[in-house]
Design an enzyme around this catalytic site. Structure first.
Site, mmCIF file in Angstrom:
data_model
loop_
_atom_site.group_PDB
_atom_site.id
_atom_site.type_symbol
_atom_site.label_atom_id
_atom_site.label_comp_id
_atom_site.label_asym_id
_atom_site.label_seq_id
_atom_site.Cartn_x
_atom_site.Cartn_y
_atom_site.Cartn_z
ATOM 1 N N CYS A 12 17.964 19.200 -1.872
ATOM 2 C CA CYS A 12 16.811 18.629 -2.556
ATOM 3 C C CYS A 12 16.764 17.115 -2.448
ATOM 4 O O CYS A 12 15.687 16.518 -2.479
ATOM 5 C CB CYS A 12 16.814 19.046 -4.021
ATOM 6 S SG CYS A 12 18.396 18.850 -4.854
ATOM 7 N N GLU A 43 25.132 19.983 -13.882
ATOM 8 C CA GLU A 43 24.311 18.857 -13.409
ATOM 9 C C GLU A 43 23.533 18.223 -14.564
ATOM 10 O O GLU A 43 22.373 17.861 -14.422
ATOM 11 C CB GLU A 43 23.339 19.323 -12.321
ATOM 12 C CG GLU A 43 24.018 19.939 -11.119
ATOM 13 C CD GLU A 43 23.035 20.372 -10.044
ATOM 14 O OE1 GLU A 43 23.251 20.010 -8.882
ATOM 15 O OE2 GLU A 43 22.070 21.080 -10.364
#
Length: 484
Positions: A406, A307
């Site tokens: 998230c 990521e």
């Protein structure tokens, strides 16, 4: 409380080129963003609460309060943070709309969270109890400080939108922050969190309460970062921004959300402590990152496996990760630099990122989301199961929830507080940074009353009309950003 504690805005620096305006000063009255805020308030927040209950992440606090952990605990090690981000979103929305139903939900959840806090202020459902790993035993991956950071941000949002509220969240947050300071202070654990956010959260709590020890702890975390205090992982210490001191780094690298959250905290610390060298390091990192590691959309992070940012110019459209949360973090970082310097380049990036990453994550109905935001899709893909959490990047379509969820809560808190990113003021007058139908009313430090009404179909057309409403006799300046 400090004087600035009562302005309803996420970021309240004590100094800088520009001063933020709060939700009481700016009202979004129509158009693209008003629609997004309405969907967020009427659909997304209820959708998030439904999934927090259904997934058992809220229930973890009930288990903790009853002494029934670890048995039955559900969710990842950082699931507590999603409850806190949801509370922050509720706080900003209540400040915006005064919705009684949301107020009831907020208080009900705060009671459940508060009941799980331990006597010394520690609050986490994953660590520290019999049968669980010890407290602070996994700083690389445990996310304990990260969770505390989002708790503090929720409390700050509540204190600034409903000062003096008797729900107890600010007290819970201060006890948790005191525990962090006692544990990680100069004579405590010489460590940092694998996922930054505690830094900016501690600074905002210091700004809200006037307690300098929170600022000192944030500065200590910033100074510790980059000296190899975290262990080696398969992605290298760069993943945690722990391979090079903050002052020596020249570009954002590693995990894109972590990098932006840390950078936002760096600016907060630099501004509060008048640390010109630290602030210049942040400026340089931002400029180089935007020049060579940011997609045309404003998206950041080109590598799926970690990521993370790629090397300079490694920005493949079909393999873009461009996580929604990285976009939120980028807005946080750029906004703080805008307040510090007044440079409209920061507002340009905020605009690009809000339209092309943040607003595109939720579906039109506000009940499904992109976690990643690729620029190029060869095949449409399989529609995610509406009854099961999706893997983060497994689907090419929006999913209602994720095993790591998230992004929905991050989008919700950003949209609810969006009015605070529209305009600023200084001693001379008012500055408009983002264009949308809105009213802006503010009393300058010397008492001059300034007010404008903005009418526009932006971004669907480029005509923007700004009507000056104030009848102030003394002159004042209105500054308008010309979008790049």
């Amino acid at each position: 409380m400090t004087m600035s504690a009562f302005m309803a805005a996420p970021v309240l620096p004590v100094r800088g080129r520009l001063r933020p305006l709060g939700l009481d000063d700016v009202r979004i009255t129509g158009g693209f963003w008003a629609e997004r805020q309405s969907v967020n308030a009427t659909a997304t927040l209820a959708h998030i609460e439904h999934w927090l209950e259904r997934a058992g992440w809220l229930g973890n606090f009930d288990l903790a309060a009853r002494g029934e952990l670890p048995g039955g605990r559900r969710g990842r090690e950082f699931s507590d943070s999603e409850i806190y981000k949801f509370l922050e979103a509720l706080a900003w929305e209540i400040g915006r709309s005064a919705d009684a139903g949301l107020e009831s939900s907020f208080r009900r959840i705060v009671r459940r969270v508060a009941a799980a806090q331990e006597s010394d202020g520690y609050l986490n459902t994953k660590f520290g109890r019999p049968g669980q790993a010890p407290r602070w035993s996994d700083l690389e991956w445990g996310h304990e400080l990260y969770c505390v950071g989002h708790l503090l941000q929720a409390a700050v949002a509540r204190a600034r939108t409903r000062p003096g509220a008797d729900d107890g969240l600010l007290e819970v947050a201060c006890r948790a922050a005191d525990n962090v300071c006692a544990t990680f202070g100069p004579d405590g654990i010489d460590g940092v969190c694998g996922h930054p956010v505690i830094e900016t959260a501690l600074v905002e709590l210091a700004r809200t309460t006037g307690e300098d020890r929170y600022l000192a702890q944030a500065a200590l975390f910033v100074d510790r970062r980059g000296h190899g205090r975290l262990g080696d992982v398969e992605f290298g210490r760069e993943y945690f921004q722990d391979e090079r001191p903050v002052r020596e780094a020249t570009v954002l690298r590693g995990h894109a959300v972590r990098a932006n959250y840390l950078a936002a905290g760096v600016v907060d610390v630099a501004v509060e402590l008048k640390d010109a060298g630290l602030l210049e390091a942040a400026r340089n990192q931002w400029s180089n990152t935007v020049a060579s590691r940011t997609y045309v959309t404003g998206g950041q992070g080109s590598r799926h496996q970690d990521e993370a940012f790629g090397e300079d110019w490694v920005l493949p459209p079909d393999r873009a990760y461009s996580e929604t949360c990285a976009g939120v973090g980028s807005v946080m970082f750029a906004w703080r630099l805008l307040l510090a310097d007044g440079d409209p380049r920061y507002a340009d990036l905020i605009e690009r990122t809000l339209f092309n990453v943040v607003s595109t994550s939720p579906a039109a109905d506000g009940r499904s989301f992109f976690y990643t935001n690729t620029l190029h899709r060869r095949e449409l893909g399989t529609r995610p199961d509406a009854d099961r959490p999706s893997l983060r990047a497994a689907s090419s379509l929006r999913a209602p929830w994720f095993e790591v969820s998230c992004c929905p809560t991050n989008v919700a808190r950003t949209l609810a507080s969006l009015a605070a990113y529209v305009a600023t003021c200084d001693d001379e007058g008012l500055q408009l940074h983002q264009y949308m139908p809105a009213t802006v009313e503010h009393r300058l430090a010397d008492g001059r009353e300034v007010s404008v009404t903005v009418a526009t179909g932006y971004p669907h057309d480029g005509e923007i009309r700004v009507r000056v409403d104030s009848d102030e006799d003394r002159p004042w300046s209105l500054s308008l950003r010309v979008p790049a």
